[in-house]
Scaffold this motif. Structure first.
Motif, short mmCIF file in Angstrom:
data_model
loop_
_atom_site.label_atom_id
_atom_site.label_comp_id
_atom_site.label_asym_id
_atom_site.label_seq_id
_atom_site.Cartn_x
_atom_site.Cartn_y
_atom_site.Cartn_z
N CYS A 202 -42.22 16.35 -6.24
CA CYS A 202 -41.85 15.50 -5.11
C CYS A 202 -40.91 16.30 -4.22
O CYS A 202 -39.96 16.91 -4.72
CB CYS A 202 -41.15 14.25 -5.64
SG CYS A 202 -40.36 13.30 -4.33
N PHE A 204 -38.74 15.34 -2.04
CA PHE A 204 -37.50 14.70 -1.59
C PHE A 204 -36.33 15.09 -2.49
O PHE A 204 -36.52 15.79 -3.49
CB PHE A 204 -37.71 13.19 -1.49
CG PHE A 204 -38.74 12.85 -0.44
CD1 PHE A 204 -38.37 12.75 0.89
CD2 PHE A 204 -40.08 12.68 -0.77
CE1 PHE A 204 -39.32 12.49 1.87
CE2 PHE A 204 -41.04 12.43 0.20
CZ PHE A 204 -40.66 12.33 1.52
N LEU A 205 -35.14 14.66 -2.12
CA LEU A 205 -33.94 15.28 -2.71
C LEU A 205 -32.94 14.28 -3.29
O LEU A 205 -31.74 14.57 -3.34
CB LEU A 205 -33.22 16.10 -1.61
CG LEU A 205 -34.02 17.26 -1.02
CD1 LEU A 205 -33.36 17.79 0.25
CD2 LEU A 205 -34.17 18.39 -2.04
N CYS A 206 -33.37 13.12 -3.73
CA CYS A 206 -32.46 12.10 -4.25
C CYS A 206 -31.54 12.73 -5.31
O CYS A 206 -32.03 13.40 -6.23
CB CYS A 206 -33.26 10.96 -4.87
SG CYS A 206 -34.57 10.39 -3.77
N PHE A 208 -29.90 11.73 -7.85
CA PHE A 208 -29.87 11.30 -9.26
C PHE A 208 -31.14 11.73 -10.00
O PHE A 208 -31.25 11.52 -11.20
CB PHE A 208 -29.77 9.75 -9.33
CG PHE A 208 -30.86 9.08 -8.53
CD1 PHE A 208 -32.10 8.85 -9.08
CD2 PHE A 208 -30.64 8.70 -7.21
CE1 PHE A 208 -33.12 8.27 -8.34
CE2 PHE A 208 -31.65 8.12 -6.46
CZ PHE A 208 -32.89 7.91 -7.02
N CYS A 209 -32.07 12.33 -9.28
CA CYS A 209 -33.40 12.58 -9.85
C CYS A 209 -33.42 13.87 -10.66
O CYS A 209 -32.92 14.89 -10.22
CB CYS A 209 -34.41 12.65 -8.72
SG CYS A 209 -36.10 12.85 -9.29
N LYS A 211 -34.99 17.01 -11.84
CA LYS A 211 -36.08 17.80 -11.25
C LYS A 211 -36.24 19.17 -11.89
O LYS A 211 -36.74 20.10 -11.28
CB LYS A 211 -35.81 17.97 -9.75
CG LYS A 211 -35.73 16.63 -9.02
CD LYS A 211 -35.79 16.77 -7.55
CE LYS A 211 -37.03 16.10 -7.03
NZ LYS A 211 -37.50 16.47 -5.77
N ASP A 247 -45.08 11.03 -8.48
CA ASP A 247 -43.73 10.63 -8.09
C ASP A 247 -43.78 9.83 -6.78
O ASP A 247 -43.12 8.82 -6.64
CB ASP A 247 -42.85 11.87 -7.89
CG ASP A 247 -42.45 12.50 -9.21
OD1 ASP A 247 -42.47 11.81 -10.22
OD2 ASP A 247 -42.12 13.70 -9.21
N THR A 248 -44.53 10.35 -5.82
CA THR A 248 -44.60 9.70 -4.50
C THR A 248 -46.04 9.80 -4.01
O THR A 248 -46.46 10.84 -3.49
CB THR A 248 -43.66 10.44 -3.49
OG1 THR A 248 -42.35 10.47 -4.06
CG2 THR A 248 -43.61 9.72 -2.16
N ARG A 279 -42.73 5.88 -1.41
CA ARG A 279 -41.47 5.79 -0.68
C ARG A 279 -41.66 4.88 0.52
O ARG A 279 -42.77 4.71 1.00
CB ARG A 279 -41.02 7.18 -0.24
CG ARG A 279 -40.42 7.99 -1.37
CD ARG A 279 -40.08 9.37 -0.88
NE ARG A 279 -39.17 9.37 0.24
CZ ARG A 279 -37.84 9.47 0.14
NH1 ARG A 279 -37.29 9.61 -1.04
NH2 ARG A 279 -37.09 9.46 1.22
N LYS A 318 -31.00 9.64 -0.33
CA LYS A 318 -32.29 8.99 -0.54
C LYS A 318 -33.23 9.23 0.65
O LYS A 318 -34.45 9.21 0.51
CB LYS A 318 -32.06 7.49 -0.79
CG LYS A 318 -33.29 6.71 -1.15
CD LYS A 318 -33.81 7.03 -2.54
CE LYS A 318 -35.25 6.62 -2.71
NZ LYS A 318 -35.83 7.02 -4.00
S1 SF4 Z 1 -36.31 9.72 -6.98
FE1 SF4 Z 1 -38.46 9.68 -6.38
S2 SF4 Z 1 -38.43 10.14 -4.17
FE2 SF4 Z 1 -36.44 10.76 -4.98
S3 SF4 Z 1 -36.67 12.93 -5.44
FE3 SF4 Z 1 -37.10 11.80 -7.36
S4 SF4 Z 1 -39.30 11.51 -7.36
FE4 SF4 Z 1 -38.72 12.09 -5.26
#
Ligand code: SF4
Ligand code: B12
Length: 454
Positions: A202, A204-206, A208-209, A211, A247-248, A279, A318
């Motif tokens: 994914c 994106f850069l949230c 808390f995720c 990765k 993920d998205t 998203r 987010k």
């Molecule tokens: S929480 Fe979801 S949208 Fe955000 S970085 Fe992780 S997978 Fe991507």
């Protein structure tokens, strides 16, 4: 030919219910079988196996290699099983750990899990097949390993599989598991349900995720390869609902439309139903997409809302706005698709006021299903680094992390206060859930048949 045991350990908390088998163990197990090895896959929760059951398994199967898939909720049992494996089989066995927790911990994994021989730092397809082939460890990219019982060595990182390599992966062989032991997810659409990852990663850069495995790149499988897997789930396993666990799903709209077109062209929109995660961003949610999703049989969409407070959304990076959240829920409901809204309680900056904002937003967007989770400080995330540097992580060992532990505090709320809010919020969503009698009936049925929780 080697005997290879692949294990998904019990969780740090007591649970009877496994929703899905591990995608990693199914895929890696299939590849190892194709190499000619004897492979056994054990899901300790679903197979109702305890330590003594595991020991009997080791005695009977005498594995040459034991591979563990480890999420942060599985640390406690992974350590116990590693110890038992070493105790029983000594240096004859090679122990390998992969998955989100070891990938995030890297060489530090050995400190907490001294009976591990090899840690796989990212995707495991190339590493495990090379290990099983007996390739010298110094030539296998992307692994950390112990040499001569003393030195920890790290090889160069492995590159992620290309989309072409993903397309060429074998179909996960479901004969490796007992299919009926997995409940699928709530709310229930149709059963049996199974999952299918049609992309990896994914962009994106949230904050808390977690990765560590896939980073921030998005790799899409070809719609044709996805259809081949859908066909097998439908034909060979009589699956009625497929969870596309991307993920998205709407990260690339051209691809999404092509896949949906193919699902319709092949007639699977009439044979199956699907659920996906998306998203809410205005740029990637529109009525054209939602109508296409509906036409292709997608009945349910998970949206990560996380908070009803814009300052919180910005702080967690987010990349979404409150108007975008409201708009996405409204359009999705207008298109006739059901929604689930995920919220998180306890990220940095959380106050009683921001939680009340989440409460208000939840009431406003009226998701079909909803849930508030506790912020979990998974290793390697920016949230964990931030909370750690502020002294806000209260749970001192990963072994104590469970969904029911409020592991952090914030500047204005103690973990006990956050816990109280968590209970209030989930009572509210539970009230909403009781309004869906069919779902309650399914939940009761699960409780009776597989011992799940409501
Ligand atoms: S929480 Fe979801 S949208 Fe955000 S970085 Fe992780 S997978 Fe991507
Ligand atoms: C699908 C999914 C689920 C599904 C089921 C997953 C399944 N069948 O295994 C459901 C919806 C049930 C689920 C639930 C949860 N999930 Co989840 N899930 C995912 C997701 C989106 C994809 C996982 C997947 O199937 N990948 C496909 C397979 C093929 O790849 P893989 O598992 O990553 O394995 C590869 C490598 O890791 C490695 N590998 C893995 N294991 C092993 C073992 C060996 C021996 C080797 C050599 C290699 C190896 O090789 C594999 C192939 O390359 C990931 C996000 C992500 N992008 O990874 C989150 C993720 C795994 N989930 C996560 C979380 C937090 C949860 C929940 C706790 C959420 C919640 N709050 O309730 C629950 C907990 C479930 C539980 N009971 O423990 C986190 C885990 C973080 C962590 N450090 O542990 C992730 C990483 C999400 C995130 N980005 O934060 N999840």
């Amino acid at each position: 030919v080697k005997n290879i045991l692949l294990v998904s350990p019990l969780r740090n908390y007591h649970t009877f219910n496994e929703m899905y088998p591990s995608g990693a163990l199914l895929l890696l197990g299939t590849m190892l079988k194709q190499q000619g090895h004897n492979v056994k896959v054990v899901h300790m929760v679903a197979d109702k196996m305890d330590t003594s059951g595991y020991i009997s398994e080791l005695r009977v199967f005498r594995p040459d290699i034991v591979g563990f898939t480890v999420s942060t909720y599985q640390t406690r049992w992974t350590r116990i099983l590693l110890r038992e494996t070493r105790r029983l089989l000594g240096d004859k066995v090679l122990t390998v750990a992969g998955g989100p927790h070891p990938a995030a911990m890297g060489v530090n994994f050995f400190k907490d899990f001294p009976d591990t021989d090899i840690v796989v730092g990212s995707e495991g397809e190339k590493a495990i097949t090379s290990i099983a082939r007996g390739t010298s460890l110094d030539r296998i990219k992307g692994i950390h390993y112990i040499k001569d019982n003393t030195v920890v060595l790290s090889n160069r990182p492995e590159t992620l599989l290309t989309p072409e390599e993903l397309n060429a992966l074998p179909l996960p062989d479901k004969n490796l598991i007992v299919f009926g032991r997995y409940s699928g997810l709530f709310p229930v659409g149709r059963r049996p349900a199974m999952f299918l990852p049609s992309s990896r990663g994914c962009p994106f850069l949230c904050n808390f995720c977690s990765k560590a495995i896939y980073g921030n790149t998005l790799r899409l499988r070809s719609p044709e390869s996805v259809i081949t897997e859908i066909e097998s789930l439908y034909r060979d396993w009589r699956v009625k609902e497929i969870h596309l666990t991307d993920d998205t799903f709407n990260a690339n709209l051209d691809w999404a439309h092509r896949l949906l077109d193919l699902i319709i062209a092949e007639g699977y929109h009439k044979k199956l139903i699907f659920r996906i995660a998306m998203r809410v961003n205005e740029k990637i949610v529109n009525m054209e997409l939602l109508k296409h999703l509906k036409a292709a049989g997608i009945w349910f969409i998970y949206y990560g809302v996380e908070s009803g407070n814009q300052g919180m959304l910005d702080r967690m990076r987010k990349g979404i706005t409150l108007p975008e959240i409201r708009r996405a829920f409204k359009l999705t409901h207008e298109a006739g698709i059901k929604t689930e809204a995920f919220f998180i309680i306890g990220l940095p900056g959380e106050t009683a006021g921001t939680i009340q904002d989440s409460y208000k937003l939840y009431k406003e967007i009226k998701p079909f299903w909803g849930g508030f989770s506790k912020a979990i400080p998974f290793p390697g995330t920016d949230f964990t680094a931030e909370a750690g540097s502020l002294g806000h992580i209260e749970c001192k060992s990963y072994d104590d992390l469970t969904p029911s532990v409020m592991a952090v505090r914030t500047a204005s709320l103690t973990s006990e206060e956050l816990e109280k809010w968590y209970v209030i919020m989930n009572n509210m969503t539970r009230h909403g859930k009781i309004m869906h009698p069919k779902q309650m009936a399914y939940a009761l049925w699960d409780r009776i048949t597989i011992g799940g929780s409501i």
